[in-house]
Design an enzyme around this catalytic site. Structure first.
Site, mmCIF file in Angstrom:
data_model
loop_
_atom_site.group_PDB
_atom_site.id
_atom_site.type_symbol
_atom_site.label_atom_id
_atom_site.label_comp_id
_atom_site.label_asym_id
_atom_site.label_seq_id
_atom_site.Cartn_x
_atom_site.Cartn_y
_atom_site.Cartn_z
ATOM 1 N N ASP A 163 -20.151 -16.956 20.143
ATOM 2 C CA ASP A 163 -19.850 -16.064 18.868
ATOM 3 C C ASP A 163 -21.091 -16.730 17.543
ATOM 4 O O ASP A 163 -20.299 -16.557 16.167
ATOM 5 C CB ASP A 163 -18.315 -16.282 17.915
ATOM 6 C CG ASP A 163 -17.891 -15.613 18.667
ATOM 7 O OD1 ASP A 163 -17.514 -14.461 19.402
ATOM 8 O OD2 ASP A 163 -16.735 -15.951 19.736
ATOM 9 N N HIS A 207 -21.491 -8.596 20.510
ATOM 10 C CA HIS A 207 -22.297 -8.846 19.707
ATOM 11 C C HIS A 207 -22.725 -7.449 18.999
ATOM 12 O O HIS A 207 -22.599 -6.725 18.906
ATOM 13 C CB HIS A 207 -23.921 -8.789 20.715
ATOM 14 C CG HIS A 207 -24.260 -9.925 21.278
ATOM 15 N ND1 HIS A 207 -25.324 -10.129 22.440
ATOM 16 C CD2 HIS A 207 -23.568 -10.872 21.567
ATOM 17 C CE1 HIS A 207 -24.641 -11.166 23.308
ATOM 18 N NE2 HIS A 207 -23.974 -11.502 23.201
ATOM 19 N N GLN A 249 -21.745 -15.710 25.447
ATOM 20 C CA GLN A 249 -21.346 -16.505 25.054
ATOM 21 C C GLN A 249 -22.225 -17.985 24.131
ATOM 22 O O GLN A 249 -22.986 -17.866 23.592
ATOM 23 C CB GLN A 249 -20.309 -17.467 26.396
ATOM 24 C CG GLN A 249 -19.285 -15.978 26.786
ATOM 25 C CD GLN A 249 -19.962 -15.380 27.755
ATOM 26 O OE1 GLN A 249 -21.120 -15.466 28.335
ATOM 27 N NE2 GLN A 249 -19.461 -14.263 27.517
HETATM 28 P P1 IMP Z 1 -13.638 -15.416 30.448
HETATM 29 O O1 IMP Z 1 -15.512 -15.345 29.914
HETATM 30 O O2 IMP Z 1 -13.287 -13.903 29.676
HETATM 31 O O3 IMP Z 1 -13.327 -16.174 32.109
HETATM 32 O O4 IMP Z 1 -13.293 -16.527 29.306
HETATM 33 C C1 IMP Z 1 -13.236 -17.384 29.538
HETATM 34 C C2 IMP Z 1 -13.323 -18.758 27.795
HETATM 35 O O5 IMP Z 1 -14.705 -17.987 27.371
HETATM 36 C C3 IMP Z 1 -12.708 -18.016 26.854
HETATM 37 O O6 IMP Z 1 -12.295 -19.386 26.120
HETATM 38 C C4 IMP Z 1 -13.112 -16.707 25.961
HETATM 39 O O7 IMP Z 1 -12.500 -17.158 24.777
HETATM 40 C C5 IMP Z 1 -14.651 -17.699 26.046
HETATM 41 N N1 IMP Z 1 -15.387 -16.320 25.934
HETATM 42 C C6 IMP Z 1 -15.823 -15.394 26.625
HETATM 43 N N2 IMP Z 1 -16.824 -14.720 26.440
HETATM 44 C C7 IMP Z 1 -17.688 -14.668 24.765
HETATM 45 C C8 IMP Z 1 -17.839 -14.617 24.046
HETATM 46 O O8 IMP Z 1 -18.651 -13.303 23.945
HETATM 47 N N3 IMP Z 1 -17.851 -15.037 22.347
HETATM 48 C C9 IMP Z 1 -16.796 -16.459 22.119
HETATM 49 N N4 IMP Z 1 -15.968 -16.420 23.061
HETATM 50 C C10 IMP Z 1 -16.140 -16.004 24.708
#
Ligand code: IMP
Length: 423
Positions: free
Chosen positions: A14, A42, A226
């Site tokens: 983010d 995004h 991420q």
């Molecule tokens: P997952 O990717 O859905 O498995 O989530 C795993 C961790 O990554 C969690 O803490 C989510 O909040 C974080 N996360 C996944 N995608 C994003 C993103 O695009 N921005 C911020 N955090 C993310």
């Protein structure tokens, strides 16, 4: 000359990568995603209009830019089609410039149920705070050599047989491990085959395309999703995502050799946020934290969850600089700090303090004076108050990477470019 650039998050995601990628897309021919899936969010604001992309590369709003989804991405065909349809309703022509690698492992409906079951029941480890999009289980199947690749949908009977077997396995877990409903095979097959037929013209040999473009001298931007501290190997494990979010993944997730990557732009907010659970040493629970959340509009663009907020962690971004070979920084959301009397930057963690009760490292802070003036929309360094410039310089020195870009608002135009990454 810079021909290829990786843009990635230097914190916990983010950071505002979407805006920066969109901005730099003025100068590029190709934008490629190389990891993650539709867990990403995004946000782009162009002429006051907001667009949130989850899967399509952020270059998609520029006509003529080729957008590649590389083999490292786990693909929800449903999410991709939803996004394509949404943009088409707005009059955008994009099908002839979206190329999806046949090597993308597919996210099945059962992956989503498994992800959510793992988060809501206490089986298989504690809650991570995932986005619930099936990302983790899909990557597990990839590494377990069970995944179904997009290209495998071309042979429908073979695809159906693979799907049936994989669903058998997922349903076994859902029913017996999580005590949840099973996923109906015939329904999933029909739904996925319909989606695959629609996507078929966009399936491509993305490795070949990328190299052809490189050989033709085209400029290519690799867009990370991420952030570095969510990397499966280098992040705050187990509170991480399931892919490598760091720059090496730009090579493995696209088939581009690492020596073809010229520069790496690390994007970081001038403070820190995190969604989901896990360590966050500089997290604030006071009025300043509320100020950052409110002024920064810190709600996740994928899940709408509130983001946790805290001071800038130079130690964390320094680590990101090392593991990614960050050649320049893009600092975002400077204007969110406007009006704060004093600012703190974490320059390290207290020695010997292992971890306290909350499981967090104790940060050591350096205090800097804030500024009262508005920096919102500033387009030149000279327009910034002296204290804002000093703050940026301090970050540059403690992180050990030069600041190339400063973002002072959500719109593409609200940006200070000190050094054009595509020089
Ligand atoms: P997952 O990717 O859905 O498995 O989530 C795993 C961790 O990554 C969690 O803490 C989510 O909040 C974080 N996360 C996944 N995608 C994003 C993103 O695009 N921005 C911020 N955090 C993310």
């Amino acid at each position: 000359m810079t021909q290829t650039l990786v843009v990635l998050g230097a914190q916990w995601g983010d950071e505002g990568k979407g805006k920066v990628v969109d901005l730099l897309t003025d100068r590029v021919d190709v934008v490629a995603r190389f990891q993650g899936g539709h867990n990403a969010g995004h946000t782009l604001v162009i002429d006051g209009r907001k667009t949130v992309l989850h899967l399509l590369p952020s270059g998609i709003l520029h006509a003529g830019v080729e957008c590649i989804i590389g083999n490292g991405v786990v693909l929800s065909m449903a999410a991709l089609l939803r996004e394509i349809h949404g943009l088409e309703e707005r009059g955008l022509q994009l099908r002839d410039r979206v190329r999806v690698s046949g090597g993308c492992p597919l996210i099945l409906p059962s992956h989503i149920f498994l992800d959510q079951a793992r988060e809501t029941t206490n089986r298989g480890g504690g809650k991570i705070g995932t986005t619930g999009r099936g990302i983790g289980p899909a990557y597990e199947d990839k590494v377990g050599r069970r995944a179904i690749h997009l290209a495998m949908t071309r042979n429908e009977s073979d695809f159906s047989a693979r799907l049936e077997e994989l669903l058998d396995y997922h349903n076994f877990l859902l029913r017996h491990w999580y005590q949840q409903e099973e996923v109906d095979f015939a329904e999933a097959r029909d739904e996925m085959l319909g989606q695959a037929r629609e996507l078929r013209p966009m399936i491509a040999d993305s490795v070949d395309i990328l190299h052809q473009r490189r050989e033709a001298g085209h400029k290519i931007l690799f867009e990370g999703a991420q952030g570095s501290l969510l990397d499966i190997d280098h992040g705050t494990y187990p509170f991480v995502t399931s892919s490598n979010t760091t720059s090496g993944a730009a090579a493995t997730g696209s088939g581009f050799g690492p020596l073809h990557l010229d520069r790496v732009l690390g994007v970081a907010k001038v403070y820190t946020t995190r969604v989901g659970d896990g360590p966050f040493p500089t997290e604030l629970f006071d009025a300043t934290g509320e100020h950052l959340a409110k002024r920064g509009n810190e709600f996740g663009s994928t899940t709408g969850r509130s983001r946790r907020c805290g001071w800038f962690d130079a130690q964390a971004v320094r680590l990101a600089t090392r593991i990614n070979s960050i050649s320049g920084l893009c600092l975002t959301k400077l204007d969110v700090l406007d009006g704060l009397e004093r600012l703190k930057v974490c320059i390290g963690y207290r020695e010997g303090s292992a971890r306290d009760d909350s499981g967090q490292l104790q940060p050591v802070y350096e205090e800097l004076p804030g500024w009262r003036e508005s920096t919102n929309g500033a387009r030149a360094l000279e327009d910034l108050p002296a204290n804002a410039r000093a703050y940026i310089r301090f970050i540059e020195d403690t992180v050990g990477a030069p600041v190339d870009i400063i973002s002072t608002g959500a719109d593409r135009a609200e940006t200070i470019i000190l050094r054009q990454p595509f020089d």
